[in-house]
Design an enzyme around this catalytic site. Structure first.
Site, PDB file in Angstrom:
ATOM      1  N   HIS A 180      33.719 -69.083  25.467  1.00 47.91           N
ATOM      2  CA  HIS A 180      33.407 -67.667  25.014  1.00 47.91           C
ATOM      3  C   HIS A 180      32.206 -67.137  25.768  1.00 47.91           C
ATOM      4  O   HIS A 180      32.127 -66.777  26.871  1.00 47.91           O
ATOM      5  CB  HIS A 180      33.482 -67.243  23.594  1.00 47.91           C
ATOM      6  CG  HIS A 180      33.455 -65.738  23.259  1.00 47.91           C
ATOM      7  ND1 HIS A 180      32.475 -65.288  22.262  1.00 47.91           N
ATOM      8  CD2 HIS A 180      34.025 -64.966  24.025  1.00 47.91           C
ATOM      9  CE1 HIS A 180      32.547 -64.071  22.198  1.00 47.91           C
ATOM     10  NE2 HIS A 180      33.319 -63.620  23.336  1.00 47.91           N
ATOM     11  N   PRO A 187      37.767 -65.419  19.830  1.00 50.37           N
ATOM     12  CA  PRO A 187      37.667 -64.826  21.086  1.00 50.37           C
ATOM     13  C   PRO A 187      37.558 -65.833  22.230  1.00 50.37           C
ATOM     14  O   PRO A 187      37.814 -65.045  23.442  1.00 50.37           O
ATOM     15  CB  PRO A 187      36.210 -63.901  21.107  1.00 50.37           C
ATOM     16  CG  PRO A 187      35.550 -64.806  20.077  1.00 50.37           C
ATOM     17  CD  PRO A 187      36.384 -65.506  19.137  1.00 50.37           C
ATOM     18  N   CYS A 230      28.730 -68.123  16.668  1.00 45.98           N
ATOM     19  CA  CYS A 230      28.462 -67.196  17.240  1.00 45.98           C
ATOM     20  C   CYS A 230      29.317 -65.997  17.063  1.00 45.98           C
ATOM     21  O   CYS A 230      29.121 -64.717  16.655  1.00 45.98           O
ATOM     22  CB  CYS A 230      28.227 -67.170  18.576  1.00 45.98           C
ATOM     23  SG  CYS A 230      26.452 -68.248  19.144  1.00 45.98           S
ATOM     24  N   HIS A 231      30.649 -66.177  17.465  1.00 44.21           N
ATOM     25  CA  HIS A 231      31.634 -65.189  17.510  1.00 44.21           C
ATOM     26  C   HIS A 231      33.070 -65.595  16.771  1.00 44.21           C
ATOM     27  O   HIS A 231      34.058 -64.983  16.998  1.00 44.21           O
ATOM     28  CB  HIS A 231      32.100 -64.550  18.820  1.00 44.21           C
ATOM     29  CG  HIS A 231      30.838 -64.052  19.446  1.00 44.21           C
ATOM     30  ND1 HIS A 231      30.015 -64.908  20.273  1.00 44.21           N
ATOM     31  CD2 HIS A 231      30.134 -62.912  19.596  1.00 44.21           C
ATOM     32  CE1 HIS A 231      28.816 -64.301  20.683  1.00 44.21           C
ATOM     33  NE2 HIS A 231      29.091 -63.045  20.274  1.00 44.21           N
ATOM     34  N   GLY A 232      33.026 -66.816  16.184  1.00 42.19           N
ATOM     35  CA  GLY A 232      34.022 -67.159  15.324  1.00 42.19           C
ATOM     36  C   GLY A 232      35.232 -67.837  16.135  1.00 42.19           C
ATOM     37  O   GLY A 232      36.371 -67.420  15.788  1.00 42.19           O
TER      38      GLY A 232
END
Lengths: 416, 188
Positions: free
Chosen positions: B128, B167, B152-154
């Site tokens: 990502h 993501p 950080c963003h799963g």
């Protein structure tokens, strides 16, 4: 209501910008139609050459700074890494190191051109003074740049030059401690020298812009030293001077390239490939060649403070040169006596430079002393006195009359 | 521009049939040579910013796998990046193999992602935005698929390092490597 000012450019984008910020009009005025005396010779190209060398130094310096480490334990090795591992690092470093010398060559020729043709005289005093300040800043920049590789010459050059300030009574030692950021030349010194070596070229760039602005107010001097009287005495800057300067730059770069590719260490010193050692001074330490005449003056005076004052004084003298020379005639062409002394001064500079490279003892010391005496005698005694005593040759009525021999065909150049 | 740079009083305007002059040709030819010269001069500067020889010399490393027990994972540094080396147990291999490829965002079979089934070797950088996912330690959160979880963003990765949820657009990158013996690999 403010209105955009009219611009003569046909290209709509150029016109749009120019009517809001007239940079194109300015460039057109200063570098296209700008009138140059029609008789300038190739010595007038060295200003442009020096300007291009500054750009070369800033460009190579920027890319070297991306690879350099300004820490005493890393500096020497990081320079060797530039030489061995970084793609074209050897080229960037050799262009930068030899470029410094070529920059000084161009500036010295430029300065002696000014001296010979009296370019410092009214109304060009500020132009000349800005040039002397540029020279001083250049010397500081070059000195600090030479310290960065952190070899033996770097270290001991930094030690000797910073110790110059210790000659001043009372304030001397605190000044030296302040310069060092410690009690000897060490890591804090290297760090600040790198920071200043990065900053000063941009200061130089600003000074060069001022120098050029001052030049374009009164225009270039010329070999006859008389002002142009009209369009018949001048040619437009473009293409006449752009092409002449361009050709001179190409020839200059051939010499530059010969040094870079065939004798890159000729103007350097082998001791600087030995890492800095604060415990051992090399047997014979000398500055880079462009400082040698001033170094000879420093050593010629048998007194610490006196030597330092004489050395700084020899450059400070140039700041008041426009008022030391009392002659109204600019060009040496029309000053038969002064012309001879000019060449003695030029030879004196070379002799001082040679003496500066030799050990300061025996006959070399004597020669350096005679050379130092003549340097100050020339500027402080000869120039003011000769201006009063010398009878100059008759000046020609105009540039076109002189260069077209009689002026029979002196008609204005066609309008560009 | 051309009309302002033409020098005055020259014979260069003697037009040939198509309206272009010898001077126009010379301008273009000079300009073309100038562009080639400028590009040649610019190249050493640009090239100097690429990895230097000493940087390239560090581009390949040897890793000894013998001390890594089953179920354990180690992180090694290769070209300044973390590389995850995981000694997968039978359950993890089974999980990786039985997934329906049609359910994957970036379909790849487990066989295509390993050289030996028990050794999964991937670059430990989330595809990502470049964070390092958690999951190397047994105490780390490993996401919903027993692989890695990027805090950080799963993004969730499975036991073959494939993106399963979140993501990130692609599976963890496979570094080039080869087994030099049964228990040694060379990365790069």
């Amino acid at each position: 209501m403010a209105q955009a000012q009219a611009s003569k450019f046909k290209n709509p984008l150029v016109n749009w910008i120019d009517s809001r910020l007239p940079i194109f009009t300015m460039l057109d005025h200063e570098y296209n139609h700008y009138p140059m005396p029609r008789n300038v010779n190739y010595l007038w190209a060295f200003g442009a050459i020096a300007g291009i060398m500054l750009v070369v130094m800033i460009a190579t310096g920027l890319f070297l700074a991306m690879q350099y480490s300004s820490h005493t334990s890393l500096a020497f090795d990081s320079v060797e890494r530039i030489m061995r591992d970084v793609n074209y690092g050897w080229l960037l470093r050799y262009v930068h190191a030899n470029g410094a010398s070529m920059f000084f060559i161009a500036v010295y020729i430029h300065m002696f051109r000014g001296l010979y043709y009296g370019s410092y005289k009214a109304p060009r005093e500020i132009l000349w003074i800005l040039g002397v300040i540029i020279f001083l800043v250049m010397m500081g920049t070059a000195f600090m740049g030479y310290v960065l590789p952190w070899g033996q010459m770097s270290f001991w050059g930094a030690t000797v030059i910073t110790n110059l300030f210790s000659a001043f009574p009372i304030v001397g030692d605190p000044i030296v401690t302040l310069l060092w950021g410690g009690f000897s030349v060490d890591n804090p010194t290297l760090n600040r020298f790198f920071a200043l070596h990065f900053l000063l070229p941009f200061v130089l760039l600003g000074l060069v812009i001022l120098h050029t602005a001052a030049l374009h107010v009164c225009g270039s001097n010329n070999p006859l030293g008389i002002e142009p009287k009209g369009p018949q005495d001048t040619v437009p800057f473009n293409p006449y001077v752009t092409l002449k300067d361009g050709f001179a730059v190409v020839v200059f770069f051939i010499v530059f390239a010969a040094f870079v590719f065939f004798m890159p260490n000729y103007m350097g010193h082998p001791d600087n490939y030995i890492p800095a050692n604060p415990l051992v001074t090399p047997a014979h330490i000398v500055p880079e060649w462009y400082f040698l005449p001033f170094y000879a003056i420093l050593r010629a005076i048998p007194d610490k403070l006196g030597g330092v004052i004489a050395m700084f004084g020899s450059i400070a003298l140039l700041l008041v040169l426009p008022w030391l020379d009392t002659s109204k005639v600019r060009s040496c062409k029309f000053r038969p006596i002064y012309r001879q002394f000019f060449w003695i001064l030029a030879i004196d500079g070379l002799v001082l430079g040679y003496a500066g490279a030799m050990p300061a003892e025996g006959s070399w010391l004597l020669i350096a002393r005679i050379g130092t005496f003549y340097y100050f005698f020339h500027f402080l005694v000869l120039l003011p006195v000769l201006g009063k005593l010398e009878r100059p040759l008759p000046l020609p009525n105009s540039i076109s009359e002189a260069v077209l021999k009689g002026g029979a065909h002196a008609k204005p150049m066609e309008k560009a | 521009m051309a009309q302002t740079t033409h020098p005055p009083g020259t014979g260069g305007h003697a037009a040939s049939g198509d309206g272009s002059t010898r001077r126009d040709f010379l301008y273009l030819a000079t300009g073309a040579v100038g562009v080639v010269g400028a590009a040649s001069a610019a190249w050493p500067f640009i090239s100097s910013m690429n990895p230097a020889a000493d940087t390239l010399a560090l581009a390949s490393i040897d890793v000894d796998l013998a001390p890594v027990a089953e179920g354990q994972a180690i992180t090694v540094t290769w070209r300044g990046k973390p590389v995850f080396v995981r000694h997968r147990n039978a359950k993890e291999i089974e999980e990786a193999k039985t997934v329906n490829l049609g359910d994957l965002r970036d379909p790849a079979s487990d066989e295509s992602r390993v050289k030996k089934p028990e050794w999964l070797i991937v670059v430990g950088i989330c595809t990502h935005l470049g964070c390092v996912p958690l999951g190397q330690k047994v105490t780390d959160p490993r996401g919903d698929f027993d692989g890695w979880f990027c805090p950080c963003h799963g993004s969730h990765y499975d036991t073959a390092g494939r993106i399963r949820k979140g993501p990130a657009p692609a599976n963890l990158v496979l570094p080039p490597y080869a087994f030099t013996s049964d228990t040694k690999i060379r990365l790069g």
